[in-house]
Design a protein around this motif. Sequence first.
Motif, PDB file in Angstrom:
ATOM      1  N   UNK A 189      47.449  45.551  51.861  1.00  9.31           N
ATOM      2  CA  UNK A 189      46.414  45.063  50.939  1.00  9.31           C
ATOM      3  C   UNK A 189      46.824  45.260  49.481  1.00  9.31           C
ATOM      4  N   UNK A 190      47.574  46.330  49.184  1.00  7.28           N
ATOM      5  CA  UNK A 190      48.100  46.514  47.829  1.00  7.28           C
ATOM      6  C   UNK A 190      49.037  45.367  47.479  1.00  7.28           C
ATOM      7  N   UNK A 191      49.880  44.963  48.414  1.00  4.64           N
ATOM      8  CA  UNK A 191      50.776  43.824  48.191  1.00  4.64           C
ATOM      9  C   UNK A 191      49.995  42.543  47.961  1.00  4.64           C
ATOM     10  N   UNK A 192      48.924  42.325  48.747  1.00  4.25           N
ATOM     11  CA  UNK A 192      48.095  41.149  48.538  1.00  4.25           C
ATOM     12  C   UNK A 192      47.436  41.169  47.167  1.00  4.25           C
ATOM     13  N   UNK A 193      47.005  42.340  46.755  1.00  8.65           N
ATOM     14  CA  UNK A 193      46.370  42.476  45.446  1.00  8.65           C
ATOM     15  C   UNK A 193      47.352  42.113  44.334  1.00  8.65           C
ATOM     16  N   UNK A 194      48.597  42.566  44.459  1.00  5.29           N
ATOM     17  CA  UNK A 194      49.579  42.259  43.421  1.00  5.29           C
ATOM     18  C   UNK A 194      49.882  40.766  43.368  1.00  5.29           C
ATOM     19  N   UNK A 195      49.890  40.101  44.516  1.00  6.38           N
ATOM     20  CA  UNK A 195      50.116  38.653  44.528  1.00  6.38           C
ATOM     21  C   UNK A 195      48.924  37.931  43.915  1.00  6.38           C
ATOM     22  N   UNK A 196      47.714  38.351  44.267  1.00  9.57           N
ATOM     23  CA  UNK A 196      46.517  37.700  43.739  1.00  9.57           C
ATOM     24  C   UNK A 196      46.403  37.869  42.228  1.00  9.57           C
ATOM     25  N   UNK A 197      46.821  39.002  41.736  1.00 12.93           N
ATOM     26  CA  UNK A 197      46.738  39.275  40.298  1.00 12.93           C
ATOM     27  C   UNK A 197      48.005  38.855  39.557  1.00 12.93           C
ATOM     28  N   UNK A 198      48.977  38.362  40.294  1.00 17.73           N
ATOM     29  CA  UNK A 198      50.275  37.959  39.725  1.00 17.73           C
ATOM     30  C   UNK A 198      50.918  39.098  38.937  1.00 17.73           C
ATOM     31  N   UNK A 199      50.699  40.307  39.407  1.00 19.22           N
ATOM     32  CA  UNK A 199      51.277  41.458  38.725  1.00 19.22           C
ATOM     33  C   UNK A 199      52.611  41.877  39.314  1.00 19.22           C
ATOM     34  N   UNK A 200      53.001  41.264  40.443  1.00 19.85           N
ATOM     35  CA  UNK A 200      54.249  41.669  41.073  1.00 19.85           C
ATOM     36  C   UNK A 200      55.459  41.318  40.204  1.00 19.85           C
ATOM     37  N   UNK A 201      55.297  40.368  39.300  1.00 20.23           N
ATOM     38  CA  UNK A 201      56.410  40.014  38.427  1.00 20.23           C
ATOM     39  C   UNK A 201      56.683  41.109  37.403  1.00 20.23           C
ATOM     40  N   UNK A 202      55.708  41.961  37.178  1.00 17.81           N
ATOM     41  CA  UNK A 202      55.919  43.077  36.252  1.00 17.81           C
ATOM     42  C   UNK A 202      56.632  44.201  36.981  1.00 17.81           C
ATOM     43  N   UNK A 203      57.556  44.834  36.338  1.00 17.77           N
ATOM     44  CA  UNK A 203      58.359  45.885  36.950  1.00 17.77           C
ATOM     45  C   UNK A 203      57.542  47.095  37.405  1.00 17.77           C
ATOM     46  N   UNK A 204      56.441  47.362  36.730  1.00 16.94           N
ATOM     47  CA  UNK A 204      55.667  48.557  37.068  1.00 16.94           C
ATOM     48  C   UNK A 204      55.080  48.471  38.477  1.00 16.94           C
ATOM     49  N   UNK A 205      54.888  47.269  39.027  1.00 16.49           N
ATOM     50  CA  UNK A 205      54.352  47.129  40.375  1.00 16.49           C
ATOM     51  C   UNK A 205      55.423  46.763  41.397  1.00 16.49           C
ATOM     52  N   UNK A 206      56.510  46.165  40.970  1.00 16.10           N
ATOM     53  CA  UNK A 206      57.535  45.693  41.903  1.00 16.10           C
ATOM     54  C   UNK A 206      58.185  46.833  42.657  1.00 16.10           C
ATOM     55  N   UNK A 207      58.674  47.816  41.965  1.00 15.44           N
ATOM     56  CA  UNK A 207      59.406  48.904  42.615  1.00 15.44           C
ATOM     57  C   UNK A 207      58.514  49.740  43.526  1.00 15.44           C
TER      58      UNK A 207
END
Length: 166
Positions: free
Chosen positions: A25-43
């Motif tokens: 669900x954390x991964x889904x949240x990052x995709x929905x918020x488009x925050x996965x492109x930021x390094x702070x959430x990717x790693x």
Amino acid sequence: MFDTLRQDFRRNRDPLVRLVLAVFRFGQWTVARRTLTRRCWTVPYKVLNLLVIRLGTNSDLPRELNCGPGLRLFHPYGLVFHRDARLGRDVNAYHQVTIGRRDHSGEPVIGDEVTLGAGATVLGPIVIGRGAKIGAGATVLDDVPPGGRALGPRARVTGTLLETAE
């Protein structure tokens, strides 16, 4: 995200399952918020996904998977869900369930309140209706109507639950 995770936690008591669902669900949240492109959430996400889901349970739950709330996993080992699949609310999945595509024409759609037995395989651009039950070890290549049951190695629909109850 938290409401969906709360519903998942209500249906799952196993701490490992709860951890897997929290990472998913954390991964889904990052995709929905488009925050996965930021390094702070990717790693952090990639590390959690590798340690908990991939190595911990030998499963593949991609963050792009469209999955409704209330997902219940029994023994979450060996699960493989295609990233384009769509799962409804309150889906029950046992161990070694595979949901994938046969070709590039469409994705499998799993309806609400569907139960996928241990080792079940659902392939292709098909629709599994609401309340359907897929038997253990079944390979489903055709649509299953709402309330239907699919059994056997080359699964065939044995009828709806309403027909068999009469």
